[in-house]
Design an enzyme around this catalytic site. Structure first.
Site, PDB file in Angstrom:
ATOM      1  N   GLN A 123     107.873  -7.805  28.934  1.00 21.19           N
ATOM      2  CA  GLN A 123     106.516  -7.970  29.462  1.00 21.19           C
ATOM      3  C   GLN A 123     105.659  -8.740  28.464  1.00 21.19           C
ATOM      4  O   GLN A 123     105.457  -8.292  27.344  1.00 21.19           O
ATOM      5  CB  GLN A 123     105.910  -6.582  29.722  1.00 21.19           C
ATOM      6  CG  GLN A 123     104.464  -6.601  30.169  1.00 21.19           C
ATOM      7  CD  GLN A 123     103.876  -5.200  30.202  1.00 21.19           C
ATOM      8  OE1 GLN A 123     104.460  -4.256  29.684  1.00 21.19           O
ATOM      9  NE2 GLN A 123     102.712  -5.054  30.786  1.00 21.19           N
ATOM     10  N   SER A 126     100.292  -8.283  26.033  1.00 25.72           N
ATOM     11  CA  SER A 126      99.467  -8.128  24.829  1.00 25.72           C
ATOM     12  C   SER A 126      99.527  -9.359  23.935  1.00 25.72           C
ATOM     13  O   SER A 126     100.548 -10.062  23.863  1.00 25.72           O
ATOM     14  CB  SER A 126      99.922  -6.904  24.032  1.00 25.72           C
ATOM     15  OG  SER A 126      99.677  -5.717  24.746  1.00 25.72           O
ATOM     16  N   GLU A 242     103.642   0.997  35.190  1.00 20.15           N
ATOM     17  CA  GLU A 242     103.915   1.246  33.777  1.00 20.15           C
ATOM     18  C   GLU A 242     103.327   2.585  33.356  1.00 20.15           C
ATOM     19  O   GLU A 242     103.962   3.363  32.639  1.00 20.15           O
ATOM     20  CB  GLU A 242     103.324   0.134  32.915  1.00 20.15           C
ATOM     21  CG  GLU A 242     103.555   0.363  31.415  1.00 20.15           C
ATOM     22  CD  GLU A 242     102.847  -0.667  30.538  1.00 20.15           C
ATOM     23  OE1 GLU A 242     103.366  -0.961  29.454  1.00 20.15           O
ATOM     24  OE2 GLU A 242     101.772  -1.153  30.927  1.00 20.15           O
ATOM     25  N   SER A 369      95.136   1.821  25.926  1.00 21.31           N
ATOM     26  CA  SER A 369      94.818   3.045  25.197  1.00 21.31           C
ATOM     27  C   SER A 369      94.167   4.071  26.114  1.00 21.31           C
ATOM     28  O   SER A 369      93.540   3.733  27.124  1.00 21.31           O
ATOM     29  CB  SER A 369      93.890   2.737  24.013  1.00 21.31           C
ATOM     30  OG  SER A 369      92.587   2.442  24.477  1.00 21.31           O
ATOM     31  N   ASN A 370      94.300   5.334  25.747  1.00 22.43           N
ATOM     32  CA  ASN A 370      93.747   6.390  26.593  1.00 22.43           C
ATOM     33  C   ASN A 370      92.230   6.319  26.687  1.00 22.43           C
ATOM     34  O   ASN A 370      91.636   6.734  27.689  1.00 22.43           O
ATOM     35  CB  ASN A 370      94.191   7.756  26.072  1.00 22.43           C
ATOM     36  CG  ASN A 370      95.642   8.046  26.428  1.00 22.43           C
ATOM     37  OD1 ASN A 370      96.358   7.177  26.914  1.00 22.43           O
ATOM     38  ND2 ASN A 370      96.074   9.272  26.198  1.00 22.43           N
ATOM     39  N   GLU A 371      91.580   5.776  25.652  1.00 22.34           N
ATOM     40  CA  GLU A 371      90.130   5.593  25.727  1.00 22.34           C
ATOM     41  C   GLU A 371      89.774   4.601  26.839  1.00 22.34           C
ATOM     42  O   GLU A 371      88.827   4.818  27.612  1.00 22.34           O
ATOM     43  CB  GLU A 371      89.588   5.104  24.380  1.00 22.34           C
ATOM     44  CG  GLU A 371      89.658   6.139  23.260  1.00 22.34           C
ATOM     45  CD  GLU A 371      91.039   6.260  22.637  1.00 22.34           C
ATOM     46  OE1 GLU A 371      91.233   7.154  21.806  1.00 22.34           O
ATOM     47  OE2 GLU A 371      91.935   5.461  22.990  1.00 22.34           O
TER      48      GLU A 371
END
Length: 387
Positions: A123, A126, A242, A369-371
């Site tokens: 993938q 990023s 994902e 990210s979880n944030e």
């Protein structure tokens, strides 16, 4: 929880794993030790031969036609038995995206090769400075009439050194009024001239991620997924799948069972505080399982992943960290990562668990990210950004 028919199905799956996946490989997986690419691909071939490589796919594309519950039982049983994970990029992320947005030619060419394992995908999302904030990506592509010419850099590209194909997001309209509007998705053959894959080595010398450079890489026009500048829309399907994969419910179930065995043998379940933490983890896992089955039902109905995928990613990744922490605490010095005196002769796999503990630190970051996930949920619900 399951009917007699479903229990019989689980037994059939369990027998298949034990017959077709070598015990040495399953012991490595259960012991949190790395398996080789050849071992993973051999297991992929065995599943493909049985028709079980992609049970979540529609039957018309080579799936099984199972119910959401059967699909869930299959994944859980494989994880409990220590079967290698086939990876998410092709089977779970790109495949469903091509079914929804790909051309007939793309479906005919790539879906069978994903199913058989002939193509192994990575993938390309990023970048340096564009991880969780994916809309700020800089890698760009210009159309010259027959090809998209790609220049730029991708970062933290998992398993690019073993893959032969990449699906990538690239900026194709730098003048778009919003960053998300100018992004397209391309299917890139990694053997194309101009691609340079460089390793990012971990502290222990292992290699799982890479940086990938593109220097005037020519990608055929027919490798554009869907319409130009609509890649952000397509990426939502990719990322939704994902995030469901990152939840790793089967892995969490296996880790919980291991934790209970260790804690019970050492008397830790008699300690009220430790026992309460184990029970709390099991309650969270049960709730995750129910949400995952609901998501599978939505996917089978042809619906795109909603914020449930973001929720699963948050709670599933945090639960992985919780269980890894509890396992490390339960084992104590036997899980120490260094020193021959730290190896427990009765549990030689124990030291690998501390590496697993380190590995789980990153699961709340990758995949968004979880944030960021909490902010997405808040905005979707009309609550503004989470504080």
């Amino acid at each position: 929880m399951y009917t007699e028919e479903e229990e019989a199905f689980a037994a059939e799956v369990r027998a298949f794993v034990r017959e077709n996946c070598p015990e040495t490989v399953r012991e490595k997986v259960i012991g949190a030790m790395r398996i080789t690419s050849d071992e993973r691909r051999a297991w992929h071939r065995a599943l493909h031969a049985r028709g079980w490589a992609a049970p979540h796919w529609p039957a018309e594309y080579g799936g099984t036609g199972w119910s959401a519950v059967q699909t869930y039982i299959f994944a859980e049983t494989l994880s409990e038995e220590g079967a290698p994970d086939l990876g998410s990029f092709g089977l779970k992320m790109l495949g469903p995206t091509l079914m929804r947005y790909g051309s007939d030619e793309q479906k005919a060419r790539y879906l069978p090769r994903i199913l058989s394992g002939e193509d192994y995908w990575c993938q390309g999302f990023s970048e340096p400075g564009a991880g969780s904030d994916l809309a700020s990506l800089k890698t760009h592509a210009e159309f010259d009439g027959t090809h998209w010419v790609v220049n730029g850099q991708k970062m933290w590209t998992t398993m690019a050194h073993e893959a032969n194909m990449m699906f990538a997001l690239v900026r194709t309209d730098p003048s778009a009024p919003k960053p998300q509007m100018g992004i397209s998705m391309l299917l890139i053959d990694l053997a194309t001239p101009g691609i340079d894959i460089r390793p990012i080595l971990l502290l222990n010398g292992e290699r799982t991620t890479n940086e990938v450079f593109f220097d005037n890489v020519r990608v055929p026009a027919e490798n554009l997924v869907g319409e130009p500048h609509k890649g952000w829309t397509y990426s939502r399907v990719v990322l939704g799948n994902e995030r469901l994969s990152i939840a790793r419910i089967g892995l969490n179930r296996r880790q919980l069972a291991k934790l209970k065995r260790i804690a019970d043998a050492d008397g830790l379940l008699d300690a009220p505080l430790f026992r309460a933490r184990v029970v709390a983890a099991e309650i969270e896992l049960t709730a995750l399982e129910a949400m995952a089955v609901g998501m599978l039902e939505r996917a089978r109905a042809g619906l795109a992943p909603g914020i449930e995928a973001n929720m699963l990613k948050i709670k599933g990744s945090e639960l992985q960290q919780t269980l890894a922490q509890l396992l490390a605490e339960a084992l104590g010095r036997r899980a120490a990562p260094y020193g021959a005196d730290a190896i427990d002769p009765e549990r030689p796999w124990a030291a690998a668990l501390f590496k697993s503990h380190f590995d789980t630190r990153v699961v709340t970051i990758y995949g968004g990210s979880n944030e960021i996930q909490r902010n997405i949920i808040a905005k979707t619900l009309g609550l503004g950004a989470a504080r």
